[in-house]
Write a protein that holds these residues in place. Structure first.
Motif, PDB file in Angstrom:
ATOM      1  N   SER A   1       0.838  -1.194   0.000  1.00 55.37           N
ATOM      2  CA  SER A   1       0.000   0.000   0.000  1.00 55.37           C
ATOM      3  C   SER A   1       0.877   1.249   0.000  1.00 55.37           C
ATOM      4  O   SER A   1       0.535   2.240  -0.632  1.00 55.37           O
TER       5      SER A   1
ATOM      6  N   SER B   1       0.743   3.899  -3.041  1.00 53.11           N
ATOM      7  CA  SER B   1       0.410   5.312  -2.850  1.00 53.11           C
ATOM      8  C   SER B   1       1.503   6.208  -3.445  1.00 53.11           C
ATOM      9  O   SER B   1       1.216   7.248  -4.016  1.00 53.11           O
TER      10      SER B   1
ATOM     11  N   THR C   1       0.940   8.942  -6.476  1.00 53.81           N
ATOM     12  CA  THR C   1       1.399  10.333  -6.401  1.00 53.81           C
ATOM     13  C   THR C   1       2.200  10.686  -7.648  1.00 53.81           C
ATOM     14  O   THR C   1       2.017  11.747  -8.251  1.00 53.81           O
TER      15      THR C   1
END
Lengths: 328, 816
Positions: B741, B745, B749
């Protein structure tokens, strides 16, 4: 009030050990020999060991009869602090006069017949060698016809006078030979010197780690207080014929009595270390220890115990003395 | 054998050696450690025990085991034998092998001795005598089995007409004994080894494979809540039983030697709490003390009231004044040995003892007399060996092994490890090297097994899930350090080339401040670091100064320290490249005084060579290594390090560009800088291929952050990490969940930021867009650096797991 009750003393002791790391440690394991032992003359009114970070502890009794707490910390941490908080009542310990009145030769004969039981306490250890100068001292004080109790007392005071008590003059790594040479040290060295002489002479003896109340035993104006109270103190116990152990404190030149509170025993300081452990960290760690011993009146003690029972987490801070030496 | 000619015999001997080498059976002597281990030697002529001889040996071993088990229980308990005055107290309580902490410890099945051995020798009259007890720690079982394997493969004809009993099941029986100690199916059994530095490591890994249990080192294990766990990349696995090959004093630094780095702190507490069992029980090694051998007849009589079935070799304990006197007066007739271990203090017979050595020896014997024993040299009978095919008489002894089967009942494995002396020595000891013989105990059964059946061994590897965190950690850091070294080497070599060939002095000045900030970030940077890549001297130091943290040589050495610790998990080919890399940096010495040109030349040559050797290492490993979890961690380390270095460089260039006055951002100078920047990251080529235009800041930055096909791009490196981890863990691993995770993430981004557009908007003065661009870049870099913690906390040191446990504990009602 009966006389024996008036002679009893109550102490509150706070002993804090702190490890600080330069880099956080991911694992830390400690063995805490913070007693106190269950024995006659010592009544425990309150005892709590607290650790930060907190972790459940288990305990066991080691080879020398010490109560050992096992602490493990597997969470990353920057600092580790162990606080031993104790309220204890001590009673006078009568000396075993019959045994102390035997001659050294008689005592040796009795020890000889019990070799398997006393063997551990007459052997050298890596930090307490036997022989050498200790032998010369031993032959002087422990001749066959000498009275055991007198010989012990003489040895105790000779060590006290021969060596200078200089806080910070030695550390845990200082070999005993250097202490003999420089004639100075801290209570741990005084105890090791005494053990070395006693074991060289075949008299079973052990190392005791504990606390001492610094107040002078008599309340006369010129009475001197005891040294060794700012940190854990160390002294010696000798096994006399009959199996009893009697305590001698060469640092303070006295037989141990109510103001000595033992916490751990072993053949030398390593086996009786109050806090010992191992860490997994990439940096180094710094150890500091502080002890605060406070005499309580029976009334104060009752109040204190009531407060503690209500609070459940009592942690008075020991006085900070920044320039004090790291070991005693 | 008589029918075979000399050359045929010689060929057989060579074949045996080749087979041993191929099977990886080695024994490392003190002066022969490290990479060049000696193959184990097995002689072509087997040793055969007659039925009568074997029965005697087995009974004698059983008798001694019964007596010594009772002895250990006594001396760690009531000490009756000492109170009765049968033994000198010093020999027992003064023994360095008497472990006081063992007195109150629970014992596995209430017994000390489980897997045991005993060395016997043959006297000149042909009868046996016991020379050493290996009751506490039996070593050599694997060599006994390997001898049989090798002989059956090379000379199957030998077995015709004979019917030696099979020893192939020995490890299975041992592991059954251990498994019966586990309480649940999930609890595992491990073999605890001192590690690859141990001379018998090949035995440990052989037994581990045959038993199907992981061979682990102290650092693989962790104690938590009075339970022992194996740290694997899949999490913590509870350990129920330990087959220990580590000597007692090294097992637990809390209880025994505090300087032990091969033990497990808290292990003894687990044993004390009964959550872990161990064979043999702690304290057993006292039985192997040679001083006790001198008293073994008394011990047998005291506990069993029997006469010894086999005598002991006469053994003099030098702690006894009379015995010491006798030995010292006849020093040349004795072999002097410590209480335990394979060391021998006296020179081999026939070699004179020089006066100075004799003086030193006598001094040692007087000073530490209680730590030595002496055994007479004469009185052993010879056997025939065929080294290089030549019949030669040699001395021999036999180690027989036994397993506990129940209360005071033991069963010997029908075979033995027969050791024979070397040419130079007429005394048998593993320490002296020498060879061995396969040893047959003939079976009374009628139908003989075929030799191939004898050699049958179904080796089972421990399942891949047992890749321990220590191994993965070493792999991970190998990847990171090698990538760091390689990136830095590329930068240094590129700058040397640029300065020499392309850039003029003004242009160099323009680039230099930028370059210094592009250096790979370090874990623990020293605040006063002199790291500089902008001068020749600085580059030379960054390449070759081993004391400069983060230099190429420093990173390479750190990487090689890691590969050294996991040699067993690497392929032979990869190890060869790693050792070549080590040699490269061992040959060149860092010199303070060197001319400018010389420095330049050396830095460039070393860096180019290092870079290609590192690439060769990864290529060779990729081509030859099993793609297991361990290897994936090496690649993941490489990818993460590369992403960090790229991101750090991007932060640098971004803040340099946005701080330029607007007018200069389109100038030629900027292009030169950007071009040099891309070359330092070995990505100019990629840029040209993709954009086919001159270097523009927006494109360059966009490519290195986000282009999925550029190997240096942060996106490419992160996707690679994700792919590597995804493939080898079950989806419910908390460590994987957390790491995936985090990476996802970061990737999202990356995807959401339009780096190029941000560059296209003009930056004037303190433009907020410019500021946010720099800040975004820096924030992303710290996200990457945090990923390292997520990674190590999850898979390597298990902080994620421990934190969960602690949280559960806090949520449960507290005790008071």
């Amino acid at each position: 009030m009966p006389a024996s009750h008036r002679l009893r003393m109550i102490f509150e002791i706070t002993h804090r050990t702190t490890y600080k790391y330069t880099q956080p440690a991911s694992e830390a394991y400690l063995e805490l020999r913070l007693g106190p032992p269950h024995e006659p003359g010592l009544e425990i009114l309150w005892h709590k060991i607290s650790c930060s970070p907190e972790a459940p502890m288990t305990s066991y009794e080691d080879y020398f009869g010490n109560r050992v707490h096992f602490y493990s910390m597997t969470l990353r941490h920057q600092k580790l602090e162990i606080t031993n908080h104790l309220i204890a009542k001590t009673a006078p310990r009568p000396l075993p006069h019959a045994a102390l009145n035997l001659t050294v030769a008689e005592a040796r004969q009795i020890f000889g017949s019990r070799l398997p039981d006393i063997f551990d306490y007459i052997q050298p250890t890596p930090v307490v060698p036997v022989g050498g100068i200790a032998k010369a001292w031993g032959t002087k004080w422990f001749r066959g016809h000498a009275v055991l109790g007198e010989a012990l007392e003489r040895l105790n005071s000779t060590i006290h006078n021969h060596f200078k008590y200089v806080p910070g003059s030695t550390d845990n790594q200082t070999p005993l030979a250097e202490v003999w040479k420089n004639k100075r040290g801290v209570c741990q060295d005084f105890a090791h010197i005494m053990l070395s002489v006693l074991r060289t002479c075949g008299i079973p003896s052990r190392y005791v780690c504990g606390y001492i109340d610094p107040a002078p035993p008599q309340k006369t104006p010129d009475a001197k207080g005891f040294v060794g109270a700012a940190y854990t103190h160390a002294w010696v116990e000798v096994q006399v014929p009959g199996g009893n152990w009697v305590g001698l404190d060469p640092t303070n030149n006295c037989w141990c009595h109510q103001q000595h509170i033992p916490i751990a025993r072993g053949r030398d300081f390593r086996e009786a270390a109050p806090v010992a452990g191992t860490f997994k960290a990439s940096g180094t760690q710094k150890l500091s220890a502080k002890v605060l011993v406070r005499r309580l009146s029976p009334k104060q003690a009752t109040q204190r115990l009531e407060t503690l029972a209500a609070l459940k987490t009592p942690l008075p801070t020991p006085s900070q003395k920044p320039d004090s030496p790291p070991t005693l | 054998m008589r029918k075979l000619g000399r050359s045929a015999l010689r060929r057989l001997d060579e074949n045996l050696e080749a087979v041993m080498r191929e099977m990886g059976v080695t024994f490392a002597l003190k002066d022969n450690r490290g990479r060049g281990r000696k193959p184990w030697e097995c002689d072509m002529l087997p040793q055969i025990f007659t039925d009568q001889e074997w029965t005697l040996l087995e009974r004698a071993l059983q008798q001694r085991l019964r007596a010594f088990e009772l002895f250990l229980q006594d001396v760690y308990g009531p000490r009756n034998i000492l109170h009765a005055g049968v033994l000198p107290v010093q020999v027992v309580l003064g023994s360095p092998f008497y472990q006081r902490p063992a007195c109150h410890l629970p014992r596995t099945d209430n017994a000390f001795l489980h897997l045991t051995g005993m060395a016997v020798t043959r006297t000149s009259e042909g009868s046996f005598a016991v020379r050493h007890h290996y009751f506490g720690s039996a070593s050599g079982i694997s060599y006994m089995m390997q001898n049989r394997r090798a002989l059956a493969r090379v000379i199957p004809r030998l077995f015709e007409g004979y019917n030696p009993r099979s020893i192939a099941d020995a490890p299975t029986e041992i592991v059954e004994l251990l498994r019966s100690r586990a309480r649940t199916a999930e609890d595992i059994v491990v073999l605890l080894s001192p590690g690859e530095g141990s001379p018998a490591y090949s035995e440990h890994s052989f037994l581990g494979r045959r038993m199907g249990i992981p061979v682990v080192q102290g650092q693989d294990l962790v104690v938590h809540g009075d339970r022992l766990f194996l740290k694997t990349i899949n999490g913590l696995e509870p350990v129920a039983a330990v087959y220990s090959r580590v000597a007692d004093p090294w097992l637990d630094p809390l209880v025994f030697r505090p300087d032990s780095l091969i033990g497990v702190p808290g292990l003894v507490q687990c044993i004390r709490q009964g959550t872990v069992r161990m064979i043999n029980s702690i304290g057993s090694q006292l039985a192997d003390d040679r001083a006790l051998l001198a008293f073994s007849h008394r011990i047998i009589r005291f506990y069993l009231n029997e006469s010894p079935l086999l005598p002991s070799v006469p053994t003099y304990w030098l702690g006894d004044l009379d015995q010491r006197q006798e030995v010292i007066e006849n020093l040349e007739n004795f072999c002097i040995r410590p209480l335990y271990g394979e060391r021998i203090l006296t020179p081999p017979p026939g070699t004179p003892l020089t006066p100075s050595r004799k003086k030193a020896l006598l001094r040692e014997l007087h000073r530490h007399s209680t730590l030595y024993v002496a055994q007479p040299i004469a009185g052993e009978s010879a056997t025939l060996c065929f080294p290089r095919g030549v019949p030669t008489p040699r001395l021999q002894d036999h180690i027989v092994f036994a397993l506990r089967k129940g209360e005071l009942s033991y069963e010997a494995f029908p075979g033995a490890l027969t050791r024979v002396s070397t040419e130079s020595s007429s005394y048998v000891a593993s320490e002296l090297g020498g060879g061995s013989k396969d040893t047959w105990v003939l079976s009374p059964a009628q139908d003989p097994l075929c030799p191939s059946e004898l050699a049958r061994f179904n080796e089972t590897r421990p399942p891949a899930s047992h890749i321990t965190s220590r191994v993965a950690d070493a792999f991970y850091w190998t990847g990171r350090y090698l990538e760091r070294a390689s990136s830095l080497a590329t930068m240094i070599a590129t700058i040397e080339a640029l300065e020499l060939e392309e850039l003029n002095a003004t242009e160099q000045k323009l680039c230099q401040p930028l370059w210094n900030q592009m250096l790979p970030p370090l874990e623990n940077p020293t605040p006063d670091s002199r790291r500089s890549i902008s001068s020749t001297e600085g580059r030379y130091r960054l390449a070759l100064d081993p004391t400069e943290s983060g230099s190429v040589i420093h990173s390479v050495r750190r990487a090689l320290d890691n590969t050294d610790s996991i040699q067993e998990s690497l392929s032979v080919e990869a190890v060869a490249v790693a050792s070549e890399l080590g040699t490269l940096f061992n040959r060149i010495r860092y010199q303070e005084r060197l001319t400018e040109e010389r420095r330049q030349a050396v830095s460039r040559r070393v860096c180019e060579r290092a870079r290609s050797l590192i690439a060769e290492f990864f290529g060779m490993a990729e081509a030859t290594m099993v793609r297991d979890g361990g290897w994936r961690f090496c690649l993941a380390g490489q990818a993460l390090e590369r992403a960090i270095i790229t991101a750090n460089a991007l932060c640098t260039i971004t803040s340099a560009i946005v701080n330029l006055p607007d007018t200069r951002r389109v100038e030629h100078a900027l292009e030169i800088r950007l071009s040099a920047f891309l070359r330092l990251l070995a990505s100019r080529d990629a840029y040209r291929r993709i954009y086919q235009m001159r270097v523009e800041p927006g494109h360059a930055v966009e490519m290195l952050w986000n282009h999925p096909a550029v190997p240096r791009s942060v996106r490419c490196c992160l996707s690679e990490c994700l792919r590597l981890l995804d493939g080898c863990f079950s989806a419910d691993s908390p460590a994987l969940k957390k790491t995936s995770s985090e990476i996802a993430s970061l990737l999202s981004t990356l995807g959401m930021t339009n780096w190029r557009e941000q560059f296209d908007t003009p930056f004037t003065g303190h433009n907020p867009a410019a500021k946010s661009l720099v800040e975004n870049s820096k924030a992303f870099l710290s996200g990457l650096l945090r990923l390292h913690n997520v990674f190590t906390d999850g898979f390597l040191n298990h902080q994620i797991h421990f934190r969960q446990q602690a949280a559960q504990l806090q949520n449960s009602p507290s005790q008071n």
